[in-house]
Design an enzyme around this catalytic site. Structure first.
Site, PDB file in Angstrom:
ATOM      1  N   ARG A   1      -6.008 -14.523  10.998  1.00  0.00           N
ATOM      2  CA  ARG A   1      -7.052 -15.432  10.505  1.00  0.00           C
ATOM      3  C   ARG A   1      -7.465 -16.507  11.503  1.00  0.00           C
ATOM      4  O   ARG A   1      -8.581 -17.034  11.416  1.00  0.00           O
ATOM      5  CB  ARG A   1      -6.617 -16.041   9.174  1.00  0.00           C
ATOM      6  CG  ARG A   1      -6.615 -15.015   8.042  1.00  0.00           C
ATOM      7  CD  ARG A   1      -6.149 -15.617   6.727  1.00  0.00           C
ATOM      8  NE  ARG A   1      -6.186 -14.641   5.647  1.00  0.00           N
ATOM      9  CZ  ARG A   1      -5.226 -13.771   5.372  1.00  0.00           C
ATOM     10  NH1 ARG A   1      -4.128 -13.762   6.128  1.00  0.00           N
ATOM     11  NH2 ARG A   1      -5.329 -12.920   4.382  1.00  0.00           N
TER      12      ARG A   1
ATOM     13  N   TYR B   1       0.835  -1.189   0.000  1.00  0.00           N
ATOM     14  CA  TYR B   1       0.000   0.000   0.000  1.00  0.00           C
ATOM     15  C   TYR B   1       0.883   1.257   0.000  1.00  0.00           C
ATOM     16  O   TYR B   1       2.105   1.166  -0.089  1.00  0.00           O
ATOM     17  CB  TYR B   1      -0.996  -0.065   1.156  1.00  0.00           C
ATOM     18  CG  TYR B   1      -1.865  -1.312   1.059  1.00  0.00           C
ATOM     19  CD1 TYR B   1      -2.555  -1.601  -0.124  1.00  0.00           C
ATOM     20  CD2 TYR B   1      -1.964  -2.212   2.113  1.00  0.00           C
ATOM     21  CE1 TYR B   1      -3.328  -2.746  -0.244  1.00  0.00           C
ATOM     22  CE2 TYR B   1      -2.733  -3.365   1.994  1.00  0.00           C
ATOM     23  CZ  TYR B   1      -3.404  -3.629   0.818  1.00  0.00           C
ATOM     24  OH  TYR B   1      -4.156  -4.776   0.691  1.00  0.00           O
TER      25      TYR B   1
END
Length: 395
Positions: free
Chosen positions: A355, A205
């Site tokens: 996760r 990013y």
């Protein structure tokens, strides 16, 4: 949103060891500035692609509440765009507008009411913006579906790959405007009651785009040498650090390497590797960053990552030792014994889990059980823990 007293768990926090419980580092408190987390387990930020015009909603109350209820020390709310075009997808969280503050505050209050420190990750997607969510299809989103494919920006006009949008190189004036957007977003987060802020400088990013010679081809003061490539990210982080209260935790997440060679500690001197990340971390320490969350990758297509349990932990260890700054370890950490080993070996100060919390929102309680540590459960669930110790009927 007011969380009624009967629904709160912030007096004796879930995930706190019971009296006379087995001693571990994973379930010991840790203080950063004036804020104490009751254990070292951190819910790492994970995009949920479920916001509308950047605003969080009831889904997020349920999502973050389900994890906070079961005892992590800190939860970092997902990547939150500092401007609308800084989102990965049209459904990403945002904090570029005052109307997004109240919905965020509702989620923050829910997290805090269960005894967990509420944090947020502030982000700008850079050249990976205007893409669809994983469950809608990861592809460039056109304007008629809420995307902005003609306004994808980065340090240089080089796209991530052919599937992503064409990139326009930002001008110096625009860079200053975006820096101010980070500052404004941080102040909104503060008004929403956030206790810990994390700046997203990882995963391909915007800030990572500037750091890496694999994505930054500028020839001005923001490109070329390592010093120049670090300049804009450091300017942004310092600007936010200057307005964020000195007594509240300030984190930065980085990709410690582009993993261009496919090796964890491989050298990539003209791109981005652990050795440059260590130098960057030294500069972050100088400007008052408290903790570095050490991830990797995301900046180059087609990389075959050497993924396996704990594979990114060496980044946290190297930065902690070489830069002398607290770190958070990440990367396929799925067991309490793994987290405890990381801390016992001095590889990191926090264990950041992502996760596994989606698979098991009670990961903190599971980790404690695996380690043999008796911890406080949420009041409302206490009976289910007690029933584990009732002898089962014989058949």
């Amino acid at each position: 949103m007011k969380v009624e007293s009967a629904a709160r768990n912030d007096k004796i926090k879930p995930g706190t060891p019971e009296e006379n419980a087995k001693k571990t580092l994973l379930f010991s408190p840790i203080t950063t500035k004036s804020v104490t987390a009751h254990n070292r387990i951190v819910v790492a930020p994970m995009c949920q692609y479920s916001s509308e015009d950047g605003a969080l909603n009831n889904y997020h109350v349920a999502h973050y509440g389900s994890m906070a209820l079961k005892g992590p020390g800190i939860i970092f709310i997902e990547a939150t765009g500092v401007e609308a075009r800084g989102r990965i997808s049209p459904e990403d969280s945002g904090l570029w507008d005052e109307k997004q503050v109240a919905p965020l505050a509702t989620v923050v209050q829910m997290i805090a009411s269960q005894g967990t420190i509420p944090g947020i990750q502030l982000a700008h997607a850079g050249r990976k913006a205007s893409m669809g969510s994983p469950f809608k299809g990861y592809q460039l989103v056109p304007p008629e579906q809420g995307g902005w494919p003609d306004d994808v920006v980065g340090p240089s006009d080089v796209p991530f790959d052919e599937k992503h949008g064409k990139v326009r190189a930002l001008t110096v004036s625009e860079l200053q405007d975006i820096k101010q957007a980070w500052v404004d977003a941080a102040l909104r987060a503060l008004r929403a009651g956030v206790e810990a802020v994390q700046i997203h400088g990882a995963h391909g990013y915007l800030l990572h785009n500037f750091l890496s010679g694999n994505s930054n081809f500028r020839t001005d003061q923001y490109g070329g040498s390592l010093e120049n490539r670090m300049r804009y990210p450091l300017e942004v982080i310092k600007a936010v650090r200057d307005v964020w209260p000195q007594d509240k935790p300030f984190w930065v997440r980085i990709s410690a390497s582009d993993v261009k060679t496919g090796e964890v500690m491989g050298e990539d001197p003209n791109g981005w590797d652990i050795y440059q990340a260590i130098e960057f971390s030294k500069e972050l320490k100088k400007i008052g960053v408290d903790v570095i969350d050490c991830s990797s990758g995301g900046n180059l297509p087609g990389i075959r990552y050497p993924a396996k349990p704990l594979w990114q932990v060496p980044y946290a260890e190297a930065i902690k030792k070489e830069a002398g700054i607290p770190t958070g370890a990440v990367g396929l950490i799925t067991k309490g014994v793994e987290g405890e080993a990381i801390l016992q070996q001095g590889q990191a100060d926090f264990v950041c889990v992502a996760r596994e919390f989606l698979r098991d929102t009670g990961f903190v309680l599971t980790a404690a059980h695996d380690l043999g540590v008796s911890v406080k459960w949420p009041n409302q669930y206490e009976r289910s823990n007690n029933e584990r110790y009732i002898p089962k009927a014989k058949h």
